[in-house]
Design an enzyme around this catalytic site. Structure first.
Site, PDB file in Angstrom:
ATOM      1  N   TYR A  26       0.840  -1.199   0.000  1.00  0.00           N
ATOM      2  CA  TYR A  26       0.000   0.000   0.000  1.00  0.00           C
ATOM      3  C   TYR A  26       0.875   1.249   0.000  1.00  0.00           C
ATOM      4  O   TYR A  26       0.621   2.213  -0.729  1.00  0.00           O
ATOM      5  CB  TYR A  26      -0.925  -0.001   1.221  1.00  0.00           C
ATOM      6  N   SER A 108      -2.709  12.476   8.554  1.00  0.00           N
ATOM      7  CA  SER A 108      -3.695  12.301   7.485  1.00  0.00           C
ATOM      8  C   SER A 108      -5.113  12.168   8.045  1.00  0.00           C
ATOM      9  O   SER A 108      -5.310  11.618   9.135  1.00  0.00           O
ATOM     10  CB  SER A 108      -3.361  11.042   6.685  1.00  0.00           C
ATOM     11  N   GLN A 129      -3.801  17.112   7.782  1.00  0.00           N
ATOM     12  CA  GLN A 129      -4.161  17.082   6.361  1.00  0.00           C
ATOM     13  C   GLN A 129      -5.638  16.758   6.212  1.00  0.00           C
ATOM     14  O   GLN A 129      -6.152  15.837   6.852  1.00  0.00           O
ATOM     15  CB  GLN A 129      -3.318  16.024   5.621  1.00  0.00           C
ATOM     16  N   THR A 157      -5.564  18.595   0.737  1.00  0.00           N
ATOM     17  CA  THR A 157      -5.205  17.811  -0.448  1.00  0.00           C
ATOM     18  C   THR A 157      -6.266  17.984  -1.518  1.00  0.00           C
ATOM     19  O   THR A 157      -7.454  17.750  -1.276  1.00  0.00           O
ATOM     20  CB  THR A 157      -5.043  16.324  -0.089  1.00  0.00           C
ATOM     21  N   ARG A 166      -4.627   1.376  -8.114  1.00  0.00           N
ATOM     22  CA  ARG A 166      -3.336   0.805  -7.716  1.00  0.00           C
ATOM     23  C   ARG A 166      -3.469  -0.707  -7.739  1.00  0.00           C
ATOM     24  O   ARG A 166      -4.147  -1.314  -6.896  1.00  0.00           O
ATOM     25  CB  ARG A 166      -2.949   1.328  -6.331  1.00  0.00           C
ATOM     26  N   LYS A 253      -2.082  21.053  -1.255  1.00  0.00           N
ATOM     27  CA  LYS A 253      -1.264  19.937  -1.725  1.00  0.00           C
ATOM     28  C   LYS A 253      -1.843  19.345  -3.006  1.00  0.00           C
ATOM     29  O   LYS A 253      -3.058  19.136  -3.109  1.00  0.00           O
ATOM     30  CB  LYS A 253      -1.189  18.859  -0.646  1.00  0.00           C
ATOM     31  N   HIS A 277       0.955  13.172  -5.703  1.00  0.00           N
ATOM     32  CA  HIS A 277       0.470  12.167  -4.752  1.00  0.00           C
ATOM     33  C   HIS A 277       1.344  10.913  -4.780  1.00  0.00           C
ATOM     34  O   HIS A 277       0.856   9.782  -4.673  1.00  0.00           O
ATOM     35  CB  HIS A 277      -0.987  11.796  -5.035  1.00  0.00           C
ATOM     36  N   ARG A 280       0.585   8.079  -7.231  1.00  0.00           N
ATOM     37  CA  ARG A 280      -0.520   7.183  -6.893  1.00  0.00           C
ATOM     38  C   ARG A 280      -1.842   7.590  -7.533  1.00  0.00           C
ATOM     39  O   ARG A 280      -2.849   6.919  -7.358  1.00  0.00           O
ATOM     40  CB  ARG A 280      -0.692   7.129  -5.369  1.00  0.00           C
TER      41      ARG A 280
END
Length: 389
Positions: A26, A108, A129, A157, A166, A253, A277, A280
């Site tokens: 991850y 986060s 964030q 973000t 992913r 961001k 990012h 990602r």
């Protein structure tokens, strides 16, 4: 014989041995072909440094500021989801290491440990964030909780309102809650240190969300809620609303384009982060270090420009600073340290990066990080601003 850790790659190798595959993958993966993920690091290697000699190298300092906050070096720990699944209580440990070292830690929204947990165990002053959800009441409460925890800055973000695919996560069955397939259970059984740590903590779910949203009381409820909550209609009007609600330092961001950078300036934000990012989201996008000079050239006089993506060494930090970044962020690098050795591993990561930064600065003829500019780079080896016409 104990493992001798000399660089971030050593921490990565150790983390890969100690963290279950689904959680290691991850952190250490990109979207689709992972071309942008790889370019983020590879493009740093193309940039060559100018070595200088017979220069007084005494009294060196990497200290500077990021959005007015004093930092031991121009580095912050980036917001990373599921940090507490790399190591038990991971966000608390990372925040504690960052605070002691003198650099910002950014928590986060999708953390395992909650804002309140981190504030209680690691102290105030860390950054938070924010992801924007459709449930604006939840966002208001989240901002208010960050205020109550005395967070030093809000990092908004902008590039994850829809998710890039992913492949590794799909193949590993990473979800909320994780799919405990036979393959995954066998893999976890081989990670005794990790499993023992997780057995000893109560923090195993998204602490900022579970219990703070009506109808979301556990990980099973959470999956359905998060799947529909990221708001694809996010716009600059929302940024203005968030800035007003927050009232403190605001960092945007996910900026990769000059037009968006100019809009970031107009929004009144205190800083922007040139970021894709970590490769990602949009595979095939420019690496962050390649996009950086054009954005610095366009708006660097109007707003503080930071960057993240691909930083694995103090030399990478140095090169980003030379190209105009007032600050940089490490995500995977500190996660490797956390997965490898817990809090001590995060500290080790910061020590490695600081030493590399300090020595590189000296070799290139500077003693103060704030004086570093393009003169330390070999012409023709670094990206230059793209100019229209």
């Amino acid at each position: 014989m104990p493992t001798i850790i000399t660089n971030v790659e050593d921490l990565r190798v150790l983390a890969q041995k100690r963290v279950p595959r689904m959680f290691y993958d991850y952190a250490d993966s990109g979207s689709w072909t992972e071309s942008t993920y790889r370019a983020n690091s590879a493009d740093f290697q193309k940039i060559k440094l100018r070595q200088r000699v017979a220069v007084n190298m005494e009294n060196r300092s990497t200290a500077t500021t990021m959005v007015g906050q004093k930092v031991a070096m121009p580095v912050a720990l980036a917001p990373t989801g599921l940090t507490g699944m790399q190591h038990a209580d991971g966000e608390i440990l990372a925040a504690r290491a960052a605070r002691r070292f003198g650099v910002p830690f950014t928590l986060s929204t999708m953390s395992i440990c909650s804002i309140e947990d981190v504030a209680q165990h690691a102290g105030e002053g860390f950054w938070f964030q924010l992801y924007v959800m459709k449930d604006r009441g939840f966002i208001e409460r989240l901002i208010d909780r960050a205020k109550a925890a005395n967070c030093g800055a809000l990092v908004l973000t902008l590039d994850l309102q829809i998710l890039g695919q992913r492949h590794k996560d799909l193949k590993n069955g990473l979800s909320a809650p994780p799919k405990l397939t036979i393959k995954n259970m066998i893999n976890i059984a081989t990670k005794a240190r990790w499993a023992l740590g997780m057995a000893g903590t109560r923090r195993r779910q998204f602490g900022n969300i579970v219990g703070h949203v009506q109808g979301v009381s556990d990980m099973a409820n959470l999956a359905a809620w998060t799947a529909e909550q990221f708001d694809p209609a996010l716009n600059w009007g929302d940024v203005e609303w968030i800035k007003k609600r927050w009232g403190g330092k605001l960092i945007l961001k996910g900026i990769q384009d000059v037009e968006d950078a100019r809009l970031a300036v107009q929004s009144g934000a205190d800083a922007l982060i040139v970021s894709n990012h970590g490769g990602r989201q949009l595979d095939g996008a420019q690496s962050s270090i390649e996009a950086l000079p054009t954005i610095v050239d366009a708006v660097g006089k109007d707003i503080e420009v930071h960057m993240d993506g691909g930083i694995r060494s103090g030399q990478d930090v140095f090169k980003a600073r030379a190209l105009g970044a007032r600050g940089t962020y490490i995500g995977r690098a500190f996660l490797y340290g956390l997965g490898a050795m817990g809090e001590a591993g995060v500290t080790k990561c910061l020590e490695i990066i600081h030493k590399e930064l300090d020595l590189t600065m000296a070799f290139c003829g500077h003693t103060q990080i704030d004086t570093v500019g393009l003169d330390v780079l070999l012409p023709g080896t670094y990206p230059t601003p793209l100019r229209a016409g």
